[in-house]
Write a protein that holds these residues in place. Structure first.
Motif, PDB file in Angstrom:
ATOM      1  N   GLU A 147       6.174  61.094  52.420  1.00  0.00           N
ATOM      2  CA  GLU A 147       6.894  60.296  53.277  1.00  0.00           C
ATOM      3  C   GLU A 147       7.027  58.937  52.266  1.00  0.00           C
ATOM      4  O   GLU A 147       6.313  58.700  51.483  1.00  0.00           O
ATOM      5  N   ARG A 179       8.305  67.745  50.858  1.00  0.00           N
ATOM      6  CA  ARG A 179       7.493  68.496  51.602  1.00  0.00           C
ATOM      7  C   ARG A 179       7.704  70.161  51.398  1.00  0.00           C
ATOM      8  O   ARG A 179       8.932  70.705  51.372  1.00  0.00           O
ATOM      9  N   GLU A 181       7.848  72.625  52.847  1.00  0.00           N
ATOM     10  CA  GLU A 181       8.229  73.402  54.279  1.00  0.00           C
ATOM     11  C   GLU A 181       7.916  74.969  54.038  1.00  0.00           C
ATOM     12  O   GLU A 181       8.726  75.602  53.179  1.00  0.00           O
ATOM     13  N   VAL A 188      21.159  71.401  55.264  1.00  0.00           N
ATOM     14  CA  VAL A 188      20.454  70.295  54.958  1.00  0.00           C
ATOM     15  C   VAL A 188      19.612  69.542  55.935  1.00  0.00           C
ATOM     16  O   VAL A 188      19.088  68.661  55.746  1.00  0.00           O
ATOM     17  N   PHE A 189      19.206  70.399  57.052  1.00  0.00           N
ATOM     18  CA  PHE A 189      18.649  69.779  58.067  1.00  0.00           C
ATOM     19  C   PHE A 189      17.108  69.585  57.683  1.00  0.00           C
ATOM     20  O   PHE A 189      16.444  68.826  57.828  1.00  0.00           O
ATOM     21  N   ARG A 190      16.604  70.904  57.369  1.00  0.00           N
ATOM     22  CA  ARG A 190      15.031  70.772  56.750  1.00  0.00           C
ATOM     23  C   ARG A 190      14.986  71.391  55.500  1.00  0.00           C
ATOM     24  O   ARG A 190      15.404  72.642  55.105  1.00  0.00           O
ATOM     25  N   THR A 191      14.922  70.413  54.495  1.00  0.00           N
ATOM     26  CA  THR A 191      14.690  70.766  52.954  1.00  0.00           C
ATOM     27  C   THR A 191      13.561  70.557  52.574  1.00  0.00           C
ATOM     28  O   THR A 191      12.673  69.783  53.048  1.00  0.00           O
ATOM     29  N   GLU A 198      12.915  54.408  55.968  1.00  0.00           N
ATOM     30  CA  GLU A 198      11.623  54.175  56.954  1.00  0.00           C
ATOM     31  C   GLU A 198      11.408  52.674  56.708  1.00  0.00           C
ATOM     32  O   GLU A 198      11.665  52.172  55.705  1.00  0.00           O
ATOM     33  N   TYR A 246      -1.792  59.791  62.838  1.00  0.00           N
ATOM     34  CA  TYR A 246      -1.810  58.318  62.983  1.00  0.00           C
ATOM     35  C   TYR A 246      -1.407  57.579  64.109  1.00  0.00           C
ATOM     36  O   TYR A 246      -1.211  56.553  64.178  1.00  0.00           O
ATOM     37  N   GLU A 263      15.214  67.003  66.149  1.00  0.00           N
ATOM     38  CA  GLU A 263      14.931  65.490  65.678  1.00  0.00           C
ATOM     39  C   GLU A 263      15.714  65.021  64.821  1.00  0.00           C
ATOM     40  O   GLU A 263      16.163  65.579  63.591  1.00  0.00           O
ATOM     41  N   LEU A 264      16.103  63.847  65.051  1.00  0.00           N
ATOM     42  CA  LEU A 264      17.074  63.015  64.009  1.00  0.00           C
ATOM     43  C   LEU A 264      16.131  61.873  63.342  1.00  0.00           C
ATOM     44  O   LEU A 264      16.169  61.677  62.140  1.00  0.00           O
ATOM     45  N   ALA A 306      13.700  57.392  59.744  1.00  0.00           N
ATOM     46  CA  ALA A 306      14.777  58.244  59.726  1.00  0.00           C
ATOM     47  C   ALA A 306      15.117  59.048  58.439  1.00  0.00           C
ATOM     48  O   ALA A 306      14.446  58.665  57.613  1.00  0.00           O
ATOM     49  N   THR A 309      19.275  62.165  54.364  1.00  0.00           N
ATOM     50  CA  THR A 309      19.898  63.549  54.495  1.00  0.00           C
ATOM     51  C   THR A 309      20.470  63.976  55.802  1.00  0.00           C
ATOM     52  O   THR A 309      21.536  64.476  55.981  1.00  0.00           O
ATOM     53  N   ARG A 310      19.475  63.848  56.620  1.00  0.00           N
ATOM     54  CA  ARG A 310      19.668  64.414  57.939  1.00  0.00           C
ATOM     55  C   ARG A 310      20.600  63.682  59.054  1.00  0.00           C
ATOM     56  O   ARG A 310      21.479  64.342  59.491  1.00  0.00           O
TER      57      ARG A 310
HETATM   58  N1  GAP Z   1       6.746  58.455  57.788  1.00  0.00           N
HETATM   59  C1  GAP Z   1       6.895  59.324  59.237  1.00  0.00           C
HETATM   60  C2  GAP Z   1       7.627  60.556  58.857  1.00  0.00           C
HETATM   61  O1  GAP Z   1       7.819  60.826  57.698  1.00  0.00           O
HETATM   62  P1  GAP Z   1       8.628  62.451  60.023  1.00  0.00           P
HETATM   63  O2  GAP Z   1       9.122  62.768  61.584  1.00  0.00           O
HETATM   64  O3  GAP Z   1       7.736  63.650  59.497  1.00  0.00           O
HETATM   65  O4  GAP Z   1       8.012  60.954  60.011  1.00  0.00           O
HETATM   66  C3  GAP Z   1      10.974  61.138  59.569  1.00  0.00           C
HETATM   67  O5  GAP Z   1       9.920  62.234  59.234  1.00  0.00           O
HETATM   68  C4  GAP Z   1      12.003  61.842  59.323  1.00  0.00           C
HETATM   69  O6  GAP Z   1      12.354  62.295  57.950  1.00  0.00           O
HETATM   70  C5  GAP Z   1      12.535  63.101  60.360  1.00  0.00           C
HETATM   71  O7  GAP Z   1      12.724  62.416  61.695  1.00  0.00           O
HETATM   72  C6  GAP Z   1      13.719  63.489  59.539  1.00  0.00           C
HETATM   73  O8  GAP Z   1      15.037  62.791  59.892  1.00  0.00           O
HETATM   74  C7  GAP Z   1      13.394  63.542  58.157  1.00  0.00           C
HETATM   75  N2  GAP Z   1      12.827  64.495  57.644  1.00  0.00           N
HETATM   76  C8  GAP Z   1      11.504  65.014  57.593  1.00  0.00           C
HETATM   77  N3  GAP Z   1      11.172  66.264  57.074  1.00  0.00           N
HETATM   78  C9  GAP Z   1      12.407  66.602  56.483  1.00  0.00           C
HETATM   79  C10 GAP Z   1      12.727  67.826  55.836  1.00  0.00           C
HETATM   80  N4  GAP Z   1      12.026  68.583  55.405  1.00  0.00           N
HETATM   81  N5  GAP Z   1      14.216  67.625  55.448  1.00  0.00           N
HETATM   82  C11 GAP Z   1      15.202  66.886  55.825  1.00  0.00           C
HETATM   83  N6  GAP Z   1      14.826  65.779  56.532  1.00  0.00           N
HETATM   84  C12 GAP Z   1      13.254  65.584  56.927  1.00  0.00           C
END
Ligand code: GAP
Length: 438
Positions: A147, A179, A181, A188-191, A198, A246, A263-264, A306, A309-310
């Motif tokens: 993050e 991450r 994942e 590209v939603f979850r990469t 932020e 946290y 989630e956005l 936020a 990319t998402r």
């Molecule tokens: N600092 C808090 C934090 O990172 P999070 O909800 O884990 O919170 C924030 O991430 C935003 O980052 C998510 O709402 C999403 O838009 C984006 N995000 C998180 N993981 C992602 C992933 N693997 N791929 C694309 N976007 C991601």
């Protein structure tokens, strides 16, 4: 649910050069994507719109650009080393792995359909590990940030002191996060590599709730101001068992994706968790000193987090439209002009030298103001459709009359209405039509 399918968007994004699979010529890397010419512009426009709303338009937020690689102790203190994991299960029949908390049915494998074949869940750690320096031993392990937020906490005191800030104030940052994942999904939603936007807003503990509400409202308004349909957005407060380690309270801004609500952005009250943890672990006193009250305390933090990319992906989905024009289906991306990758397309009616020459002059007069594309191939109808499909708000056509009357036709993407404008008035005309939008 919107009518558009995920396949339609993926097809458009790849066909028109918004997004490509990473390392495609080697068969592709799952869960990493490259942004082509239009995607790079779209990302840049979303990034700029966020920065403007969150930093430039406010007198209480400043910007930061911190390093991706940070001291390993950061992740110990932040709780990521111990808590940043997802429950992983493996199907003993097909050997596919899944995030248990994302399964529709925790008993049934979505890959092979067998029931009762999952292993016991184990916590899978999401941070990417690498080595810093020439020796690959435990002492050289570093992590790619999962993050952007921690870079802000680490610089809290540097920024507060050098920018001479008093509570309440925010520090904003845009950048890559990584991450590992378990199940990258939905294009590209979850990469595994993505970009975040932020902001950490530091305030007095007793004002945290009020600022949380402020940022929930402000962030919802940001999406709708950029054209996202209000009925495709909702706020969803987290249940107690969903909260991150946290957080005292988090609400997600959810978008109605083709597969349903998801989630956005998350907007959390992180309390004083991070500043307190980094103070204790580093030995540096990160408390705020209030001169008037002569007291020291840890500020609370409200965090709108936020995904860049998402968000860009969601704006693309939300803008997609099809309409019947005569016996043809017109695909049009009704992107807000601010986000449209190309603002104006300049199109000569034919490839004849004299038209191409005037086209060059017209494009040159616009290029320093907006992203311009000149397209000379195929029929004018097909070129209009191509521009509609990538969301270009205006097409300017140079025709044979232009050679005599020094005027061009301006076509509006949404209404398809056309008006004739003298070339000398064109920049001012477009400026007026874009006014307030860009
Ligand atoms: N600092 C808090 C934090 O990172 P999070 O909800 O884990 O919170 C924030 O991430 C935003 O980052 C998510 O709402 C999403 O838009 C984006 N995000 C998180 N993981 C992602 C992933 N693997 N791929 C694309 N976007 C991601």
């Amino acid at each position: 649910m919107p009518d558009v399918t995920l396949d339609t968007i993926v097809n458009l994004a790849q066909r028109r050069g918004f997004v490509f699979q990473s390392s495609e010529i080697y068969g592709g890397v799952r869960s990493a994507y490259d942004y082509g010419p239009l995607g790079a512009e779209l990302l840049r426009n979303v990034r700029d719109a966020w920065w403007e709303a969150m930093v430039r338009d406010r007198d209480d937020v400043v910007g930061l650009d911190s390093a991706i690689i940070q001291a390993p102790k950061v992740w110990e203190a932040s709780g990521h080393l111990s808590s940043f994991s997802d429950p992983l299960v493996e199907c003993t029949n097909c050997n596919n792995r899944f995030r248990q908390d994302k399964l529709d049915d925790p008993e049934q494998c979505p890959s092979c359909g067998k029931r009762g074949t999952f292993t016991e869940p184990r916590e899978f750690h999401l941070m990417f590990k690498t080595f810093m320096g020439p020796v690959e031993d435990d002492a050289a392990i570093v992590y790619l940030r999962p993050e952007t937020a921690q870079g802000i906490f680490l610089n809290y005191e540097n920024v507060r002191r050098t920018a001479r800030l008093r509570l309440p104030f925010g520090i904003a940052q845009i950048g890559k996060a990584f991450r590992n994942e378990i199940t990258p999904e939905k294009f590209v939603f979850r990469t595994r590599e993505f970009e975040q936007m932020e902001m950490e807003f530091f305030c007095r503990p007793e004002e945290a709730e009020q600022w949380h509400q402020h940022w929930l409202d402000a962030r919802m308004a940001w999406y709708t101001a950029l054209g996202m349909k209000a009925d495709h957005l909702r706020l969803r407060p987290h249940d107690a068992d969903e909260l991150s380690h946290y957080s005292a309270a988090t609400s997600d801004i959810e978008y109605l994706f083709p597969w349903g609500w998801d989630e956005l952005e998350g907007i959390a009250n992180r309390t004083d968790f991070d500043l307190r943890a980094h103070s204790e672990a580093s030995g540096q006193d990160l408390r705020y000193y209030d001169q008037e009250a002569d007291e020291r305390f840890y500020p609370y933090v409200i965090e709108p987090a936020a995904g860049l990319t998402r968000s860009a992906f969601s704006f693309l989905i939300d803008a997609y439209d099809e309409e019947q024009v005569g016996d043809e289906t017109r695909v049009v991306l009704r992107l807000h002009p601010r986000l449209a990758p190309i603002k104006v397309a300049v199109l000569p009616l034919s490839k004849k030298d004299e038209l191409v020459e005037v086209t060059g002059e017209v494009a040159a007069a616009l290029r320093h103001r907006w992203a311009i594309e000149v397209d000379v191939t195929q029929s004018i109808g097909r070129r209009y459709r191509r521009q509609d499909e990538i969301g270009t708000p205006y097409c300017v056509t140079v025709d044979f009359d232009t050679l005599d009357d020094r005027a061009v036709t301006v076509r509006d993407r949404d209404s398809m209405e056309q008006v004739r404008i003298p070339i000398t008035d064109l920049p001012a005309h477009l400026e007026e039509r874009f006014a307030g939008a860009i």
